[in-house]
Design a protein around this motif. Structure first.
Motif, PDB file in Angstrom:
ATOM      1  N   ASP A 184       0.826  -1.208   0.000  1.00 37.20           N
ATOM      2  CA  ASP A 184       0.000   0.000   0.000  1.00 37.20           C
ATOM      3  C   ASP A 184       0.861   1.259   0.000  1.00 37.20           C
ATOM      4  N   ASP A 185       1.949   1.213   0.702  1.00 42.62           N
ATOM      5  CA  ASP A 185       2.816   2.381   0.841  1.00 42.62           C
ATOM      6  C   ASP A 185       4.273   1.914   0.854  1.00 42.62           C
ATOM      7  N   PRO A 186       4.843   1.639  -0.337  1.00 39.74           N
ATOM      8  CA  PRO A 186       6.198   1.086  -0.389  1.00 39.74           C
ATOM      9  C   PRO A 186       7.235   2.003   0.242  1.00 39.74           C
ATOM     10  N   ASP A 187       8.178   1.392   0.937  1.00 44.68           N
ATOM     11  CA  ASP A 187       9.277   2.128   1.546  1.00 44.68           C
ATOM     12  C   ASP A 187      10.363   2.386   0.515  1.00 44.68           C
ATOM     13  N   GLY A 188      11.136   3.430   0.789  1.00 45.30           N
ATOM     14  CA  GLY A 188      12.267   3.739  -0.067  1.00 45.30           C
ATOM     15  C   GLY A 188      13.246   4.636   0.653  1.00 45.30           C
ATOM     16  N   VAL A 189      14.273   5.058  -0.073  1.00 45.22           N
ATOM     17  CA  VAL A 189      15.338   5.870   0.500  1.00 45.22           C
ATOM     18  C   VAL A 189      15.571   7.087  -0.394  1.00 45.22           C
ATOM     19  N   VAL A 190      15.496   8.277   0.201  1.00 43.01           N
ATOM     20  CA  VAL A 190      15.873   9.508  -0.483  1.00 43.01           C
ATOM     21  C   VAL A 190      17.366   9.681  -0.254  1.00 43.01           C
ATOM     22  N   ALA A 191      18.093   9.958  -1.346  1.00 41.09           N
ATOM     23  CA  ALA A 191      19.542  10.123  -1.243  1.00 41.09           C
ATOM     24  C   ALA A 191      19.974  11.409  -1.914  1.00 41.09           C
ATOM     25  N   VAL A 192      20.883  12.103  -1.261  1.00 38.85           N
ATOM     26  CA  VAL A 192      21.571  13.255  -1.848  1.00 38.85           C
ATOM     27  C   VAL A 192      23.026  12.834  -1.974  1.00 38.85           C
ATOM     28  N   THR A 193      23.568  12.932  -3.197  1.00 36.23           N
ATOM     29  CA  THR A 193      24.934  12.495  -3.449  1.00 36.23           C
ATOM     30  C   THR A 193      25.761  13.610  -4.061  1.00 36.23           C
ATOM     31  N   ASN A 194      27.052  13.509  -3.884  1.00 39.63           N
ATOM     32  CA  ASN A 194      27.995  14.404  -4.537  1.00 39.63           C
ATOM     33  C   ASN A 194      28.126  13.935  -5.978  1.00 39.63           C
ATOM     34  N   ARG A 195      27.759  14.777  -6.924  1.00 42.82           N
ATOM     35  CA  ARG A 195      27.736  14.400  -8.342  1.00 42.82           C
ATOM     36  C   ARG A 195      29.097  13.983  -8.874  1.00 42.82           C
ATOM     37  N   TYR A 196      30.168  14.553  -8.344  1.00 41.09           N
ATOM     38  CA  TYR A 196      31.493  14.304  -8.897  1.00 41.09           C
ATOM     39  C   TYR A 196      32.209  13.127  -8.258  1.00 41.09           C
ATOM     40  N   THR A 197      31.973  12.906  -6.976  1.00 44.58           N
ATOM     41  CA  THR A 197      32.651  11.799  -6.301  1.00 44.58           C
ATOM     42  C   THR A 197      31.756  10.572  -6.175  1.00 44.58           C
TER      43      THR A 197
END
Length: 150
Positions: free
Chosen positions: A64-77
């Protein structure tokens, strides 16, 4: 960095004229997030230096409400700046609101990252990639500016 150090809130999802806003508040050890959001010279990363994505942990439609992960990453590394747990019903309507508020232009949204309630950085972004539980890009759920090839 622990995922429970973060709290995510969104604004502008119900207002088609507003630029959707995602606010991430960090409540962890002093300096930890600032270090991860800084380049090798100690300067805070610019909007073009980070990527924002959402990865599902289970298939859409099986829960009904799938879990997930929000991620912020460094684009270059490729290093993770932060990760936090969120459900699809919190994230996907935000992405749809950004798309709906854009009209004929490319969709965009704003990310504000606070430390204990005080603003550290604010980024205006136009890309938000969504991946399924197997790591495949879900193009229809993602924000991808026109002219961008993935």
């Amino acid at each position: 960095m622990r995922r429970d150090y973060f709290e995510l809130t969104v604004e502008g999802v119900d207002d088609a004229r507003a630029t959707p806003l995602v606010r991430i508040d960090f409540r962890g050890p002093d300096g930890l997030l600032r270090d991860r959001l800084s380049d090798s010279d100690g300067d805070l990363l610019a909007a073009g230096d980070i990527d924002v994505a959402y990865r599902l942990r289970e298939p859409l439609g099986t829960a009904d409400d799938p879990d997930g992960v929000v991620a912020v990453t460094n684009r270059y590394t490729g290093d993770f700046v932060l990760e936090l747990n969120e459900t699809a019903t919190d994230v996907l309507p935000f992405i749809h609101a950004a798309r709906d508020s854009a009209g004929d232009e490319d969709a965009h949204y704003r990310v504000e990252i606070d430390v204990d309630g005080e603003r550290l950085v604010a980024y205006d972004k136009d890309t938000f990639l969504v991946y399924d539980h197997e790591g495949n890009l879900l193009r229809n759920e993602s924000l991808i500016p026109s002219g961008v090839e993935l």
